[in-house]
Write an enzyme that holds these catalytic residues in place. Sequence first.
Site, PDB file in Angstrom:
ATOM      1  N   ASP A  38     -26.683 -26.907  89.826  1.00  0.00           N
ATOM      2  CA  ASP A  38     -28.037 -26.582  89.407  1.00  0.00           C
ATOM      3  C   ASP A  38     -28.494 -27.536  88.308  1.00  0.00           C
ATOM      4  O   ASP A  38     -27.838 -27.660  87.274  1.00  0.00           O
ATOM      5  CB  ASP A  38     -28.061 -25.133  88.906  1.00  0.00           C
ATOM      6  N   GLY A  39     -29.626 -28.214  88.530  1.00  0.00           N
ATOM      7  CA  GLY A  39     -30.118 -29.189  87.565  1.00  0.00           C
ATOM      8  C   GLY A  39     -30.483 -28.571  86.229  1.00  0.00           C
ATOM      9  O   GLY A  39     -30.282 -29.184  85.170  1.00  0.00           O
ATOM     10  N   PRO A  87     -35.900 -22.571  94.433  1.00  0.00           N
ATOM     11  CA  PRO A  87     -34.935 -23.261  93.567  1.00  0.00           C
ATOM     12  C   PRO A  87     -35.560 -24.243  92.596  1.00  0.00           C
ATOM     13  O   PRO A  87     -35.006 -24.538  91.548  1.00  0.00           O
ATOM     14  CB  PRO A  87     -34.024 -23.991  94.569  1.00  0.00           C
ATOM     15  N   GLN A 126     -32.230 -22.777 100.874  1.00  0.00           N
ATOM     16  CA  GLN A 126     -33.551 -23.076 101.409  1.00  0.00           C
ATOM     17  C   GLN A 126     -33.502 -23.314 102.917  1.00  0.00           C
ATOM     18  O   GLN A 126     -32.431 -23.466 103.504  1.00  0.00           O
ATOM     19  CB  GLN A 126     -34.130 -24.297 100.692  1.00  0.00           C
ATOM     20  N   HIS A 132     -40.990 -42.865  95.947  1.00  0.00           N
ATOM     21  CA  HIS A 132     -39.702 -43.215  95.340  1.00  0.00           C
ATOM     22  C   HIS A 132     -39.807 -44.444  94.434  1.00  0.00           C
ATOM     23  O   HIS A 132     -39.166 -44.489  93.379  1.00  0.00           O
ATOM     24  CB  HIS A 132     -38.649 -43.430  96.436  1.00  0.00           C
ATOM     25  N   ASP A 173     -41.505 -28.289  94.828  1.00  0.00           N
ATOM     26  CA  ASP A 173     -42.586 -27.668  94.065  1.00  0.00           C
ATOM     27  C   ASP A 173     -42.068 -26.452  93.296  1.00  0.00           C
ATOM     28  O   ASP A 173     -40.987 -25.937  93.595  1.00  0.00           O
ATOM     29  CB  ASP A 173     -43.725 -27.268  95.016  1.00  0.00           C
ATOM     30  N   ASP A 233     -36.693 -35.217  90.486  1.00  0.00           N
ATOM     31  CA  ASP A 233     -37.273 -35.300  91.827  1.00  0.00           C
ATOM     32  C   ASP A 233     -37.074 -33.943  92.483  1.00  0.00           C
ATOM     33  O   ASP A 233     -36.217 -33.760  93.341  1.00  0.00           O
ATOM     34  CB  ASP A 233     -36.592 -36.415  92.626  1.00  0.00           C
ATOM     35  N   SER A 234     -37.857 -32.977  92.037  1.00  0.00           N
ATOM     36  CA  SER A 234     -37.670 -31.599  92.474  1.00  0.00           C
ATOM     37  C   SER A 234     -38.645 -31.227  93.577  1.00  0.00           C
ATOM     38  O   SER A 234     -39.604 -31.945  93.871  1.00  0.00           O
ATOM     39  CB  SER A 234     -37.884 -30.647  91.291  1.00  0.00           C
ATOM     40  N   ASP A 262     -32.449 -36.402  99.247  1.00  0.00           N
ATOM     41  CA  ASP A 262     -32.676 -37.323 100.366  1.00  0.00           C
ATOM     42  C   ASP A 262     -32.195 -38.734 100.054  1.00  0.00           C
ATOM     43  O   ASP A 262     -32.036 -39.552 100.954  1.00  0.00           O
ATOM     44  CB  ASP A 262     -34.145 -37.346 100.780  1.00  0.00           C
TER      45      ASP A 262
END
Length: 285
Positions: free
Chosen positions: A139-140, A164, A32, A63, A160, A157-158, A87
């Site tokens: 990869d989740g 990915p 990205q 959060h 949009d 917590d992806s 993050d």
Amino acid sequence: MSEQRWIETLYQGYGQSFTVDKLLFEYKTDHQHLMIFENQQFGRVMVLDGVVQTTERDEFVYHEMLTHVPVIAHGNAKRVLIIGGGDGGILREVCRHSSVEHITQVEIDQSVIDMAKEHLPGHSDGAYDDPRANIVIGDGFDFVQQCQETFDVIISDSTDPMGPGEVLFTKDFYAGCQRCLNPGGVLVTQNGVAFMQTDEAANTAKRLTPLFKDWHFYSAAVPTYVGGIMAFAWASDSAQLRQQSLEVIRQRWQATGIKARFYTPELHLAAFSLPQYLLEAIGKA
């Protein structure tokens, strides 16, 4: 010299702009395009693929609500899985719960973690050094398909549902999460700004329905996620988690000793009250 402005590209024909007071970092990774800049209103701003992900000034709203609502509702979460969240904000909030014994975080891009540590250090606030944290770069989606461990709370917590992040909104991803949940566990996911991305909530509702006995959405208003309330999906095999009394939620929250900036037990309960247009979209009007 005219000021430099950055314009978000999430929606066609509508958006928000920020002055770029200082560009701190810009890099196209294998996955990205990542940019971090300073803005006089929101402090440091992280952008992925043209979309604001988080800012220093208002990150606590997102959060805290994506973390404390499921952890407090569960009441005895020992093992937590975080999908995404490079993050570090979700990890920070989970680590504040001393009763949590093990945290696995699966982030696809190591560079996001590295850059957030350097340029947004308050987000993780040292959480990546917590001995309870197991950081997996991968990869989740693949992780929840193959994982042999189980968890009490799963937090997705992806980004949009594009690029990915797209696979993290599929029926197969939700099924993988369900497989990884302990009995009485709960899955929560970010699900976009409900007014602007109503179809996303409707699609998530359809995909959760055959997998979980109890599913719903809750919300919070995050200033930089423009267009209305941010929706969070909620799914569990236990309807009781969503029906805790205010007294129980207060007792659990006070027992943590955590001092929050947004979350309160009253907001916890109120967040599950949804506007009519959203109830209609998810088939719960």
